[in-house]
Write a protein that holds these residues in place. Structure first.
Motif, PDB file in Angstrom:
ATOM      1  N   ILE A  16       0.808  -1.217   0.000  1.00 48.69           N
ATOM      2  CA  ILE A  16       0.000   0.000   0.000  1.00 48.69           C
ATOM      3  C   ILE A  16       0.840   1.266   0.000  1.00 48.69           C
ATOM      4  N   GLY A  17       1.985   1.255   0.695  1.00 45.62           N
ATOM      5  CA  GLY A  17       2.827   2.446   0.769  1.00 45.62           C
ATOM      6  C   GLY A  17       4.142   2.321   0.044  1.00 45.62           C
ATOM      7  N   MET A  18       4.300   1.281  -0.778  1.00 46.74           N
ATOM      8  CA  MET A  18       5.573   1.064  -1.459  1.00 46.74           C
ATOM      9  C   MET A  18       5.816   2.073  -2.571  1.00 46.74           C
ATOM     10  N   LEU A  19       7.095   2.323  -2.829  1.00 50.21           N
ATOM     11  CA  LEU A  19       7.519   3.147  -3.949  1.00 50.21           C
ATOM     12  C   LEU A  19       8.511   2.361  -4.794  1.00 50.21           C
ATOM     13  N   GLN A  20       8.628   2.745  -6.058  1.00 44.97           N
ATOM     14  CA  GLN A  20       9.517   2.040  -6.976  1.00 44.97           C
ATOM     15  C   GLN A  20      10.978   2.363  -6.666  1.00 44.97           C
ATOM     16  N   THR A  21      11.819   1.323  -6.636  1.00 46.93           N
ATOM     17  CA  THR A  21      13.258   1.484  -6.491  1.00 46.93           C
ATOM     18  C   THR A  21      13.939   0.753  -7.639  1.00 46.93           C
ATOM     19  N   ALA A  22      15.255   0.838  -7.687  1.00 49.42           N
ATOM     20  CA  ALA A  22      15.996   0.151  -8.741  1.00 49.42           C
ATOM     21  C   ALA A  22      15.825  -1.361  -8.655  1.00 49.42           C
ATOM     22  N   GLU A  23      15.522  -1.861  -7.467  1.00 48.44           N
ATOM     23  CA  GLU A  23      15.356  -3.302  -7.269  1.00 48.44           C
ATOM     24  C   GLU A  23      13.888  -3.731  -7.290  1.00 48.44           C
ATOM     25  N   GLY A  24      12.993  -2.805  -7.542  1.00 48.21           N
ATOM     26  CA  GLY A  24      11.575  -3.119  -7.522  1.00 48.21           C
ATOM     27  C   GLY A  24      10.876  -2.372  -6.405  1.00 48.21           C
ATOM     28  N   LEU A  25       9.596  -2.673  -6.210  1.00 49.27           N
ATOM     29  CA  LEU A  25       8.819  -2.006  -5.180  1.00 49.27           C
ATOM     30  C   LEU A  25       9.370  -2.341  -3.801  1.00 49.27           C
ATOM     31  N   ALA A  26       9.431  -1.329  -2.929  1.00 47.96           N
ATOM     32  CA  ALA A  26       9.965  -1.507  -1.587  1.00 47.96           C
ATOM     33  C   ALA A  26       9.226  -0.600  -0.621  1.00 47.96           C
ATOM     34  N   PRO A  27       9.126  -0.991   0.668  1.00 46.78           N
ATOM     35  CA  PRO A  27       8.445  -0.146   1.658  1.00 46.78           C
ATOM     36  C   PRO A  27       9.079   1.236   1.726  1.00 46.78           C
ATOM     37  N   ALA A  28       8.240   2.244   1.916  1.00 43.16           N
ATOM     38  CA  ALA A  28       8.723   3.626   1.957  1.00 43.16           C
ATOM     39  C   ALA A  28       8.024   4.385   3.071  1.00 43.16           C
ATOM     40  N   GLY A  29       8.765   5.277   3.730  1.00 45.90           N
ATOM     41  CA  GLY A  29       8.200   6.097   4.788  1.00 45.90           C
ATOM     42  C   GLY A  29       7.426   7.277   4.216  1.00 45.90           C
ATOM     43  N   GLY A  30       6.885   8.087   5.116  1.00 46.02           N
ATOM     44  CA  GLY A  30       6.158   9.278   4.702  1.00 46.02           C
ATOM     45  C   GLY A  30       4.754   9.023   4.203  1.00 46.02           C
ATOM     46  N   PHE A  31       4.175   7.870   4.543  1.00 43.98           N
ATOM     47  CA  PHE A  31       2.864   7.554   3.982  1.00 43.98           C
ATOM     48  C   PHE A  31       1.757   8.409   4.605  1.00 43.98           C
ATOM     49  N   GLU A  32       1.938   8.858   5.839  1.00 39.80           N
ATOM     50  CA  GLU A  32       0.913   9.720   6.434  1.00 39.80           C
ATOM     51  C   GLU A  32       0.721  10.982   5.602  1.00 39.80           C
ATOM     52  N   ALA A  33       1.808  11.608   5.180  1.00 37.72           N
ATOM     53  CA  ALA A  33       1.705  12.830   4.372  1.00 37.72           C
ATOM     54  C   ALA A  33       0.989  12.544   3.058  1.00 37.72           C
ATOM     55  N   ARG A  34       1.248  11.403   2.467  1.00 37.86           N
ATOM     56  CA  ARG A  34       0.573  11.050   1.215  1.00 37.86           C
ATOM     57  C   ARG A  34      -0.910  10.814   1.444  1.00 37.86           C
ATOM     58  N   MET A  35      -1.252  10.186   2.570  1.00 38.74           N
ATOM     59  CA  MET A  35      -2.660   9.973   2.889  1.00 38.74           C
ATOM     60  C   MET A  35      -3.385  11.302   3.083  1.00 38.74           C
ATOM     61  N   ARG A  36      -2.784  12.180   3.867  1.00 36.03           N
ATOM     62  CA  ARG A  36      -3.448  13.453   4.150  1.00 36.03           C
ATOM     63  C   ARG A  36      -3.586  14.300   2.890  1.00 36.03           C
ATOM     64  N   ALA A  37      -2.580  14.273   2.020  1.00 32.92           N
ATOM     65  CA  ALA A  37      -2.666  15.016   0.764  1.00 32.92           C
ATOM     66  C   ALA A  37      -3.772  14.464  -0.120  1.00 32.92           C
ATOM     67  N   HIS A  38      -3.891  13.141  -0.160  1.00 30.52           N
ATOM     68  CA  HIS A  38      -4.944  12.529  -0.970  1.00 30.52           C
ATOM     69  C   HIS A  38      -6.324  12.883  -0.422  1.00 30.52           C
ATOM     70  N   PHE A  39      -6.496  12.753   0.889  1.00 29.98           N
ATOM     71  CA  PHE A  39      -7.798  13.030   1.476  1.00 29.98           C
ATOM     72  C   PHE A  39      -8.164  14.513   1.362  1.00 29.98           C
ATOM     73  N   ALA A  40      -7.161  15.391   1.379  1.00 29.35           N
ATOM     74  CA  ALA A  40      -7.429  16.823   1.260  1.00 29.35           C
ATOM     75  C   ALA A  40      -8.046  17.157  -0.094  1.00 29.35           C
ATOM     76  N   ASP A  41      -7.742  16.364  -1.103  1.00 29.90           N
ATOM     77  CA  ASP A  41      -8.278  16.583  -2.455  1.00 29.90           C
ATOM     78  C   ASP A  41      -9.496  15.713  -2.745  1.00 29.90           C
ATOM     79  N   SER A  42      -9.993  15.034  -1.717  1.00 31.75           N
ATOM     80  CA  SER A  42     -11.092  14.089  -1.925  1.00 31.75           C
ATOM     81  C   SER A  42     -12.400  14.637  -1.360  1.00 31.75           C
ATOM     82  N   ASP A  43     -13.490  14.294  -2.015  1.00 29.51           N
ATOM     83  CA  ASP A  43     -14.812  14.672  -1.510  1.00 29.51           C
ATOM     84  C   ASP A  43     -15.302  13.701  -0.444  1.00 29.51           C
ATOM     85  N   ASP A  44     -14.546  12.634  -0.239  1.00 29.95           N
ATOM     86  CA  ASP A  44     -14.966  11.588   0.699  1.00 29.95           C
ATOM     87  C   ASP A  44     -13.880  11.369   1.749  1.00 29.95           C
TER      88      ASP A  44
END
Length: 330
Positions: A16-44
């Motif tokens: 759910i929070g992975m980002l692409q790396t040279a070796e493939g998808l891998a866990p990545a931090g900062g997912f709270e900021a991505r969630m809040r940014a997404h919800f800020a632009d959402s009607d739901d």
């Protein structure tokens, strides 16, 4: 059933929070900021208050270990008892999501808040991802009110934490609760040793499927690794090679050494009832106890919680045979 007002979101890694790396998808931090940014632009966007904590190290759930379950349990208990959260949403990878849901079902017995687990088959932000839909579904379920206990929210389904299993490796509706026959006596009350407040320790567990040609020396090799419990995946209603005296002797010897032996059915909709066939009765007489209609995930999680609480084999067998949270009885 009560609506959650102050949600604790525990992000453990996973697709759910992975980002692409040279070796493939891998866990990545900062997912709270991505969630809040997404919800800020959402009607739901969620209406409840929530905060997110990243459990370090973030992992691909294929790397899940018992120590990770214990860390999740500790973080959840602290969030509820010290920080006053009245609900929990745990973000997790799908490979071992059902195992974690089952383990937490037994590690959090008595915790009076709902705990939902979710994840996604594609990373948030990927084209056509199911991530945001699963997150919105979980938030909505918690806002509407959920009973205490652990549940898995995924692909539009809300499943009991100790009944779910992964049934698809690609479809968005990846989890289901197989219609296994459930018959078991409910525990009237839980001892303090099984409370969510009880510290746990790691347990050496093993799973051994039965198959035509399994030799006693193979089984003995597994049992010789120092396992505290063996989960034997039997045929049908709990049968096995009842004419293999050496294999039955290996089971008896292990039980006499203090290894807890439990049996589940290999059938997706199966249940262990030893007395149906003589071949099942002989396994029971060798020291196995029935897991009834429990899934592999539920049986392993329950063994871990019981033995990890310091119960001896006789005590663990007693509580294993009783329904603790809906894993055995409807």
């Amino acid at each position: 059933m009560r609506a959650v007002k102050n949600l604790f979101v525990l992000y453990t890694g996973g697709t759910i929070g992975m980002l692409q790396t040279a070796e493939g998808l891998a866990p990545a931090g900062g997912f709270e900021a991505r969630m809040r940014a997404h919800f800020a632009d959402s009607d739901d966007s969620p209406r409840l208050a929530w905060r997110c904590h990243e459990l370090q190290p973030l992992i691909d759930s294929a790397n899940m270990q018992q120590a990770n379950w214990l860390a999740m349990r500790d973080a959840i208990v602290e969030a509820v008892e010290q920080d006053g959260h009245d609900g929990v949403l745990l973000l997790h990878g799908t490979d071992t999501l059902a195992y974690t849901a089952a383990a937490l079902s037994f590690l959090l017995l008595g915790l009076d808040v709902p705990v939902l687990l979710t994840g996604s088959m594609l990373p948030a932000g990927a084209p056509g991802s199911d991530a945001w839909d699963n997150l919105r579904g979980a938030f909505r379920a918690l806002e509407q009110g959920q009973p205490s206990g652990v549940r898995l929210s995924f692909g539009g389904a809300l499943l009991h934490g100790a009944r779910a299993t992964k049934v698809h490796s690609e479809a968005f509706e990846a989890f289901a609760a197989p219609a296994r026959q459930r018959h078991g006596e409910r525990a009237v009350a839980l001892p303090a040793a099984l409370s969510y407040r009880q510290p746990r320790q790691s347990v050496k567990l093993a799973v051994q499927p039965l198959f035509p040609g399994l030799q006693a020396e193979q089984l003995r090799a597994v049992l010789a690794t120092g396992v505290q419990a063996l989960l034997l995946e039997c045929y049908g209603s709990g049968t096995g090679p009842s004419d293999n005296e050496d294999l039955l002797a290996a089971l008896r010897e292990a039980r006499q050494r203090g290894v807890l032996l439990a049996a589940i059915s290999q059938c997706a909709q199966g249940s262990v009832v030893f007395d149906t066939y003589a071949a099942g009765s002989r396994l029971r007489d060798s020291g196995l106890i029935s897991a009834g209609g429990m899934t592999r995930e539920a049986a392993l999680g329950k063994l871990f919680a019981l033995l990890g609480a310091g119960l001896d084999v006789q005590q663990a067998e007693h509580w294993f045979a009783l329904d603790l949270c809906g894993e055995l009885a409807d």
